[in-house]
Design a protein around this motif. Structure first.
Motif, short mmCIF file in Angstrom:
data_model
loop_
_atom_site.label_atom_id
_atom_site.label_comp_id
_atom_site.label_asym_id
_atom_site.label_seq_id
_atom_site.Cartn_x
_atom_site.Cartn_y
_atom_site.Cartn_z
N LYS A 1 -39.70 10.47 -5.12
CA LYS A 1 -40.99 10.18 -5.76
C LYS A 1 -42.13 10.32 -4.74
O LYS A 1 -43.18 10.86 -5.05
CB LYS A 1 -40.97 8.78 -6.37
N GLU A 2 -41.90 9.84 -3.53
CA GLU A 2 -42.91 9.96 -2.47
C GLU A 2 -43.17 11.44 -2.15
O GLU A 2 -44.33 11.87 -2.03
CB GLU A 2 -42.45 9.24 -1.20
N ALA A 3 -42.10 12.21 -2.03
CA ALA A 3 -42.24 13.64 -1.72
C ALA A 3 -42.97 14.37 -2.84
O ALA A 3 -43.82 15.24 -2.59
CB ALA A 3 -40.87 14.26 -1.47
N ILE A 4 -42.67 14.01 -4.09
CA ILE A 4 -43.36 14.64 -5.22
C ILE A 4 -44.84 14.25 -5.22
O ILE A 4 -45.71 15.07 -5.50
CB ILE A 4 -42.68 14.29 -6.56
N ALA A 5 -45.14 13.00 -4.88
CA ALA A 5 -46.53 12.56 -4.81
C ALA A 5 -47.31 13.40 -3.80
O ALA A 5 -48.45 13.81 -4.06
CB ALA A 5 -46.61 11.07 -4.45
N LEU A 6 -46.71 13.67 -2.65
CA LEU A 6 -47.36 14.52 -1.66
C LEU A 6 -47.58 15.92 -2.19
O LEU A 6 -48.63 16.53 -1.98
CB LEU A 6 -46.53 14.56 -0.36
N THR A 7 -46.59 16.44 -2.90
CA THR A 7 -46.71 17.78 -3.51
C THR A 7 -47.82 17.78 -4.55
O THR A 7 -48.61 18.72 -4.62
CB THR A 7 -45.36 18.20 -4.15
N LEU B 1 -48.22 5.20 -10.83
CA LEU B 1 -47.45 4.76 -9.66
C LEU B 1 -48.27 3.75 -8.85
O LEU B 1 -47.75 2.71 -8.44
CB LEU B 1 -47.07 5.95 -8.78
N LEU B 2 -49.52 4.06 -8.64
CA LEU B 2 -50.36 3.16 -7.86
C LEU B 2 -50.48 1.79 -8.52
O LEU B 2 -50.54 0.77 -7.84
CB LEU B 2 -51.75 3.79 -7.69
N LYS B 3 -50.47 1.75 -9.84
CA LYS B 3 -50.60 0.49 -10.57
C LYS B 3 -49.26 -0.24 -10.73
O LYS B 3 -49.25 -1.38 -11.17
CB LYS B 3 -51.18 0.77 -11.96
N SER B 4 -48.15 0.41 -10.36
CA SER B 4 -46.84 -0.22 -10.55
C SER B 4 -46.72 -1.47 -9.70
O SER B 4 -47.27 -1.56 -8.61
CB SER B 4 -45.71 0.76 -10.23
N LYS B 5 -46.00 -2.41 -10.23
CA LYS B 5 -45.83 -3.69 -9.53
C LYS B 5 -44.38 -3.86 -9.12
O LYS B 5 -43.48 -3.28 -9.69
CB LYS B 5 -46.23 -4.83 -10.46
N ARG B 6 -44.19 -4.71 -8.15
CA ARG B 6 -42.83 -5.07 -7.76
C ARG B 6 -42.26 -6.02 -8.81
O ARG B 6 -43.01 -6.59 -9.60
CB ARG B 6 -42.81 -5.69 -6.38
N GLY B 7 -40.99 -6.19 -8.79
CA GLY B 7 -40.36 -7.12 -9.72
C GLY B 7 -40.81 -8.55 -9.45
O GLY B 7 -41.24 -8.88 -8.35
N LEU B 8 -40.69 -9.39 -10.45
CA LEU B 8 -41.16 -10.77 -10.34
C LEU B 8 -40.48 -11.52 -9.19
O LEU B 8 -41.12 -12.26 -8.46
CB LEU B 8 -40.91 -11.49 -11.67
N PHE B 9 -39.19 -11.30 -9.02
CA PHE B 9 -38.45 -12.05 -7.99
C PHE B 9 -37.96 -11.18 -6.84
O PHE B 9 -37.16 -11.59 -6.04
CB PHE B 9 -37.25 -12.77 -8.63
N ARG B 10 -38.46 -9.93 -6.79
CA ARG B 10 -38.02 -9.06 -5.72
C ARG B 10 -39.23 -8.56 -4.94
O ARG B 10 -40.31 -8.42 -5.49
CB ARG B 10 -37.31 -7.81 -6.19
N LYS B 11 -38.97 -8.26 -3.70
CA LYS B 11 -40.00 -7.64 -2.89
C LYS B 11 -40.01 -6.15 -3.19
O LYS B 11 -39.01 -5.58 -3.61
CB LYS B 11 -39.69 -7.86 -1.41
N MET B 12 -41.13 -5.54 -2.95
CA MET B 12 -41.22 -4.10 -3.09
C MET B 12 -40.38 -3.47 -1.98
O MET B 12 -40.46 -3.88 -0.82
CB MET B 12 -42.68 -3.66 -2.96
N GLN C 1 -40.58 2.20 -2.12
CA GLN C 1 -41.57 2.04 -3.19
C GLN C 1 -42.96 1.88 -2.59
O GLN C 1 -43.93 2.46 -3.06
CB GLN C 1 -41.22 0.85 -4.07
N GLU C 2 -43.06 1.08 -1.54
CA GLU C 2 -44.34 0.88 -0.87
C GLU C 2 -44.88 2.21 -0.34
O GLU C 2 -46.07 2.52 -0.49
CB GLU C 2 -44.19 -0.13 0.25
N ARG C 3 -44.02 3.00 0.28
CA ARG C 3 -44.45 4.29 0.82
C ARG C 3 -44.91 5.24 -0.28
O ARG C 3 -45.89 5.96 -0.12
CB ARG C 3 -43.33 4.94 1.63
N ALA C 4 -44.21 5.23 -1.41
CA ALA C 4 -44.60 6.09 -2.54
C ALA C 4 -45.98 5.68 -3.07
O ALA C 4 -46.83 6.52 -3.34
CB ALA C 4 -43.54 6.05 -3.64
N LYS C 5 -46.21 4.37 -3.19
CA LYS C 5 -47.52 3.88 -3.64
C LYS C 5 -48.61 4.24 -2.62
O LYS C 5 -49.70 4.64 -3.00
CB LYS C 5 -47.48 2.36 -3.85
N LEU C 6 -48.28 4.12 -1.35
CA LEU C 6 -49.22 4.47 -0.30
C LEU C 6 -49.60 5.95 -0.41
O LEU C 6 -50.77 6.31 -0.30
CB LEU C 6 -48.61 4.16 1.06
#
Length: 135
Positions: A44-50, A66-77, A81-86
């Motif tokens: 997903k990160e590679a496609i975002a760059l493309t 993707l930018l608006k996506s959130k992490r799960g309620l009880f999980r860390k990103m 996933q963080e890199r793809a959003k970045l």
């Protein structure tokens, strides 16, 4: 064929680089479909760059989502996933500033990930600069 290539991350990177070199607009629908359906954050990160390199207007919505996506309620990103959003926050500076894009970037400046928030703030600054606006 693209979906077969995307099943292997190394082949995916070659395929995506090829699409960028060819400025292949014909692959836009397939890229959007795979971007929206893959669970592989590295791909997903590679496609975002493309998407940023091809800068087709049809890429705005998936990148904003993707930018608006959130992490799960009880999980860390996850780091991936963080890199793809970045990457989404970074490449969106290459797109025309639509209201949806500006809204998503503004909200991303408050992302829980400091890296995403800082990248979004920098993108907003670039989009709002007089040079970018043609002034």
């Amino acid at each position: 064929v693209l979906q077969d290539l995307m099943s292997d991350s190394e082949l995916a990177r070659y395929a995506l680089n090829f699409l960028v070199e060819r400025k292949s607009g014909g692959a836009v629908p397939a890229l959007i479909h795979y971007f929206n359906t893959t669970d592989d954050w590295e791909i997903k990160e590679a496609i975002a760059l493309t998407m940023g390199e091809l800068c087709d207007a049809r890429f705005e919505k998936p990148l904003v989502d993707l930018l608006k996506s959130k992490r799960g309620l009880f999980r860390k990103m996850s780091v991936q996933q963080e890199r793809a959003k970045l990457r989404a926050a970074y490449v969106l500076r290459k797109f025309p500033p639509t209201p949806q894009l500006l809204n998503a970037i503004q909200k991303a400046t408050k992302d829980k990930s400091q890296a995403v928030a800082l990248t979004a703030a920098e993108t907003l600054k670039i989009i709002n600069s007089p040079l970018t606006k043609g002034g």
